[in-house]
Design a protein around this motif. Structure first.
Motif, PDB file in Angstrom:
ATOM      1  N   GLY A 106       7.749   2.974  -0.677  1.00 20.22           N
ATOM      2  CA  GLY A 106       8.887   1.890  -0.865  1.00 20.22           C
ATOM      3  C   GLY A 106       9.039   0.817  -0.535  1.00 20.22           C
ATOM      4  O   GLY A 106       9.231   0.933   0.478  1.00 20.22           O
ATOM      5  N   ALA A 145      11.113   5.726   3.647  1.00 25.01           N
ATOM      6  CA  ALA A 145      11.852   5.502   4.815  1.00 25.01           C
ATOM      7  C   ALA A 145      12.654   4.718   3.672  1.00 25.01           C
ATOM      8  O   ALA A 145      12.466   3.743   2.402  1.00 25.01           O
ATOM      9  CB  ALA A 145      11.480   4.241   5.197  1.00 25.01           C
ATOM     10  N   GLY A 146      14.174   4.402   3.493  1.00 20.42           N
ATOM     11  CA  GLY A 146      15.490   3.806   3.421  1.00 20.42           C
ATOM     12  C   GLY A 146      15.526   4.185   1.657  1.00 20.42           C
ATOM     13  O   GLY A 146      15.958   3.687   0.881  1.00 20.42           O
ATOM     14  N   GLY A 202       6.366   7.128  -5.876  1.00 20.74           N
ATOM     15  CA  GLY A 202       5.599   8.429  -4.503  1.00 20.74           C
ATOM     16  C   GLY A 202       4.144   8.446  -4.216  1.00 20.74           C
ATOM     17  O   GLY A 202       3.977   6.784  -3.722  1.00 20.74           O
ATOM     18  N   ARG A 241      16.445   0.458  12.904  1.00 26.55           N
ATOM     19  CA  ARG A 241      15.899   1.383  12.175  1.00 26.55           C
ATOM     20  C   ARG A 241      14.746   1.623  11.707  1.00 26.55           C
ATOM     21  O   ARG A 241      13.635   2.681  11.801  1.00 26.55           O
ATOM     22  CB  ARG A 241      16.606   1.483  10.859  1.00 26.55           C
ATOM     23  CG  ARG A 241      15.942   2.404   9.663  1.00 26.55           C
ATOM     24  CD  ARG A 241      17.219   2.065   8.738  1.00 26.55           C
ATOM     25  NE  ARG A 241      16.289   0.855   7.302  1.00 26.55           N
ATOM     26  CZ  ARG A 241      15.252   0.862   6.994  1.00 26.55           C
ATOM     27  NH1 ARG A 241      14.909   1.797   6.331  1.00 26.55           N
ATOM     28  NH2 ARG A 241      14.773  -0.404   6.350  1.00 26.55           N
ATOM     29  N   ASP A 289       8.871  -2.268  -0.255  1.00 23.09           N
ATOM     30  CA  ASP A 289       9.665  -3.269  -1.187  1.00 23.09           C
ATOM     31  C   ASP A 289       9.477  -4.828  -0.004  1.00 23.09           C
ATOM     32  O   ASP A 289       8.074  -5.189  -1.436  1.00 23.09           O
ATOM     33  CB  ASP A 289      11.119  -2.702  -0.169  1.00 23.09           C
ATOM     34  CG  ASP A 289      11.983  -3.730  -0.669  1.00 23.09           C
ATOM     35  OD1 ASP A 289      12.270  -4.485  -2.018  1.00 23.09           O
ATOM     36  OD2 ASP A 289      13.864  -3.246  -0.127  1.00 23.09           O
ATOM     37  N   HIS A 290       9.799  -4.891   0.552  1.00 26.86           N
ATOM     38  CA  HIS A 290       9.323  -6.450   1.584  1.00 26.86           C
ATOM     39  C   HIS A 290       8.583  -6.256   2.329  1.00 26.86           C
ATOM     40  O   HIS A 290       7.669  -7.318   2.175  1.00 26.86           O
ATOM     41  CB  HIS A 290      10.634  -6.455   2.294  1.00 26.86           C
ATOM     42  CG  HIS A 290      11.662  -5.169   2.806  1.00 26.86           C
ATOM     43  ND1 HIS A 290      10.504  -4.361   4.019  1.00 26.86           N
ATOM     44  CD2 HIS A 290      12.802  -5.252   3.006  1.00 26.86           C
ATOM     45  CE1 HIS A 290      11.284  -3.878   4.430  1.00 26.86           C
ATOM     46  NE2 HIS A 290      12.778  -4.179   3.721  1.00 26.86           N
ATOM     47  N   GLU A 338       4.058   0.787  -4.490  1.00 27.82           N
ATOM     48  CA  GLU A 338       6.445   0.532  -4.840  1.00 27.82           C
ATOM     49  C   GLU A 338       6.544   0.729  -5.946  1.00 27.82           C
ATOM     50  O   GLU A 338       5.173   0.489  -6.714  1.00 27.82           O
ATOM     51  CB  GLU A 338       6.728  -1.204  -4.535  1.00 27.82           C
ATOM     52  CG  GLU A 338       7.853  -1.721  -4.396  1.00 27.82           C
ATOM     53  CD  GLU A 338       8.285  -1.037  -4.684  1.00 27.82           C
ATOM     54  OE1 GLU A 338       8.638  -0.983  -3.474  1.00 27.82           O
ATOM     55  OE2 GLU A 338       9.646  -0.407  -5.822  1.00 27.82           O
ATOM     56  N   ILE A 339       7.727   1.419  -6.520  1.00 31.53           N
ATOM     57  CA  ILE A 339       7.573   1.577  -8.362  1.00 31.53           C
ATOM     58  C   ILE A 339       7.672   0.831  -8.882  1.00 31.53           C
ATOM     59  O   ILE A 339       7.712   0.605  -9.902  1.00 31.53           O
ATOM     60  CB  ILE A 339       8.464   2.903  -8.189  1.00 31.53           C
ATOM     61  CG1 ILE A 339       8.370   3.480  -9.216  1.00 31.53           C
ATOM     62  CG2 ILE A 339      10.113   2.083  -8.170  1.00 31.53           C
ATOM     63  CD1 ILE A 339       9.501   4.687  -9.357  1.00 31.53           C
ATOM     64  N   ASN A 358      15.431  11.798  -3.183  1.00 38.94           N
ATOM     65  CA  ASN A 358      14.395  10.793  -4.134  1.00 38.94           C
ATOM     66  C   ASN A 358      12.689  11.720  -2.827  1.00 38.94           C
ATOM     67  O   ASN A 358      11.897  11.797  -3.365  1.00 38.94           O
ATOM     68  CB  ASN A 358      14.444   9.518  -4.384  1.00 38.94           C
ATOM     69  CG  ASN A 358      13.628   8.422  -4.629  1.00 38.94           C
ATOM     70  OD1 ASN A 358      12.891   9.034  -5.285  1.00 38.94           O
ATOM     71  ND2 ASN A 358      13.495   7.445  -4.584  1.00 38.94           N
TER      72      ASN A 358
HETATM   73  C1  LIG Z   1      15.932   0.508   0.049  1.00 39.34           C
HETATM   74  S1  LIG Z   1      14.153  -0.190   0.275  1.00 39.34           S
HETATM   75  C2  LIG Z   1      13.615   0.682   2.082  1.00 39.34           C
HETATM   76  C3  LIG Z   1      12.612  -0.201   1.540  1.00 39.34           C
HETATM   77  C4  LIG Z   1      11.675   0.295   2.892  1.00 39.34           C
HETATM   78  N1  LIG Z   1      10.705   1.712   2.922  1.00 39.34           N
HETATM   79  C5  LIG Z   1      12.009   0.347   4.076  1.00 39.34           C
HETATM   80  O1  LIG Z   1      12.632   1.967   4.934  1.00 39.34           O
HETATM   81  O2  LIG Z   1      13.009  -0.561   4.814  1.00 39.34           O
HETATM   82  C6  LIG Z   1      13.325   1.550  -1.610  1.00 39.34           C
HETATM   83  C7  LIG Z   1      12.454   1.119  -2.227  1.00 39.34           C
HETATM   84  O3  LIG Z   1      11.838   2.127  -2.482  1.00 39.34           O
HETATM   85  C8  LIG Z   1      11.435   2.287  -3.919  1.00 39.34           C
HETATM   86  N2  LIG Z   1      11.458   3.388  -4.159  1.00 39.34           N
HETATM   87  C9  LIG Z   1      11.822   4.036  -4.452  1.00 39.34           C
HETATM   88  N3  LIG Z   1      11.965   5.392  -4.874  1.00 39.34           N
HETATM   89  C10 LIG Z   1      10.098   5.266  -4.400  1.00 39.34           C
HETATM   90  C11 LIG Z   1       9.205   6.114  -5.231  1.00 39.34           C
HETATM   91  N4  LIG Z   1       9.795   7.518  -5.748  1.00 39.34           N
HETATM   92  N5  LIG Z   1       8.075   5.482  -5.305  1.00 39.34           N
HETATM   93  C12 LIG Z   1       7.281   4.279  -5.421  1.00 39.34           C
HETATM   94  N6  LIG Z   1       8.967   3.542  -4.199  1.00 39.34           N
HETATM   95  C13 LIG Z   1      10.088   3.583  -4.719  1.00 39.34           C
HETATM   96  C14 LIG Z   1      12.350   1.027  -4.412  1.00 39.34           C
HETATM   97  O4  LIG Z   1      12.354   0.103  -5.003  1.00 39.34           O
HETATM   98  C15 LIG Z   1      12.518  -0.116  -2.653  1.00 39.34           C
HETATM   99  O5  LIG Z   1      11.892  -0.916  -3.170  1.00 39.34           O
END
Ligand SMILES: C[S@@+](CC[C@H](N)C(=O)[O-])C[C@H]1O[C@@H](n2cnc3c(N)ncnc32)[C@H](O)[C@@H]1O
Length: 225
Positions: free
Chosen positions: A24, A91-92, A76, A6, A26-27, A47-48, A97
């Motif tokens: 967003g 992504a993800g 965002g 992905r 994450d890791h 990251e939020i 959202n």
């Molecule tokens: C499932 S993870 C996906 C991580 C990475 N983008 C990927 O595709 O592997 C989604 C991440 O987006 C973050 N997230 C969700 N809404 C967000 C926002 N409005 N702004 C920033 N981060 C956000 C969540 O906290 C989470 O860490």
């Protein structure tokens, strides 16, 4: 850092030398990969939530990328100024959202050369938003990871053009793209929709709903005919 299919598909859509904004993160796997492979000199990652933010920071330090990845806490695109990056990756997350993130920061969103979007669900809603709001869908792809299909949609600001139901349900690029994974993906969606329709008929649901689903089914079948 080795990416799964992905994130690898997303990375393959990024031109070498681009400044990438990863919303967003994450890791922070994608930013670390882009920097370590020499694909990006700079990545801004947002990251939020504080938990994933800490996780991202730990990984960035572990891979020695502190000077190349600018990690920002916030929602965002709000922590990003217009023109700070060439490409944004969102992504993800669910399409709702993603739509909200783009809608609330239109000036910044429109300043990117392209947006690489990977919605986990409600893909049609994201396409409808993009095409209605005057974004052009310039590329689409599908990949499979751990037995699940993932769609990637690449868009850029353009002018609003006419579109039809298949553009929304399948995608203006995907509908004309031929590959075995796309064929499998559409077939998977056809089987899923046939089961849903069967269930609706058994439970004697409203005729209008059944007809709507049958129209979707015809649209999917049309694409692989
Ligand atoms: C499932 S993870 C996906 C991580 C990475 N983008 C990927 O595709 O592997 C989604 C991440 O987006 C973050 N997230 C969700 N809404 C967000 C926002 N409005 N702004 C920033 N981060 C956000 C969540 O906290 C989470 O860490």
């Amino acid at each position: 850092m080795k990416l799964g299919n992905r994130l690898q598909l997303i990375a393959s859509k990024i031109e070498k030398g681009s400044t990438v904004v990863d919303i967003g993160t994450d890791h922070a796997h994608l930013p670390i990969y882009l920097v370590n492979k020499g694909l990006s000199k700079k990545v801004i990652a947002t990251e939020i939530l504080s938990g994933p933010f800490e996780k991202a920071w730990k990984n960035i330090k572990k891979f020695g990328c502190q000077n190349y990845i600018d990690l920002r806490l916030g929602s965002g695109l709000k922590p990003i100024k217009p023109g700070e990056g060439d490409i944004a990756v969102i992504a993800g997350m669910g399409a709702i959202n993603i739509v909200q993130i783009i809608s609330e920061s239109r000036e910044t969103a429109d300043s990117f050369k392209k947006l690489i979007l990977q919605p986990m669900r409600n893909q049609a809603k994201l396409r409808e938003f993009l095409l209605t709001a005057g974004y052009q869908i310039i590329d689409e792809d599908v990949t499979m990871e751990a037995n699940k299909f993932y769609e990637v949609i690449v868009a850029k600001k353009g002018i609003r053009k006419a579109f039809d139901e298949i553009d929304i349900l399948v995608g203006p690029v995907l509908r004309n793209k031929k590959s075995s994974v796309i064929y499998e993906y559409i077939n998977y969606r056809i089987r899923k929709l046939e089961n849903i329709i069967r269930g609706l008929e058994i439970s004697q649901s409203g005729k209008k709903l059944i007809l709507e689903q049958k129209k979707h089914l015809d649209a999917l079948k049309e694409v692989i005919r």
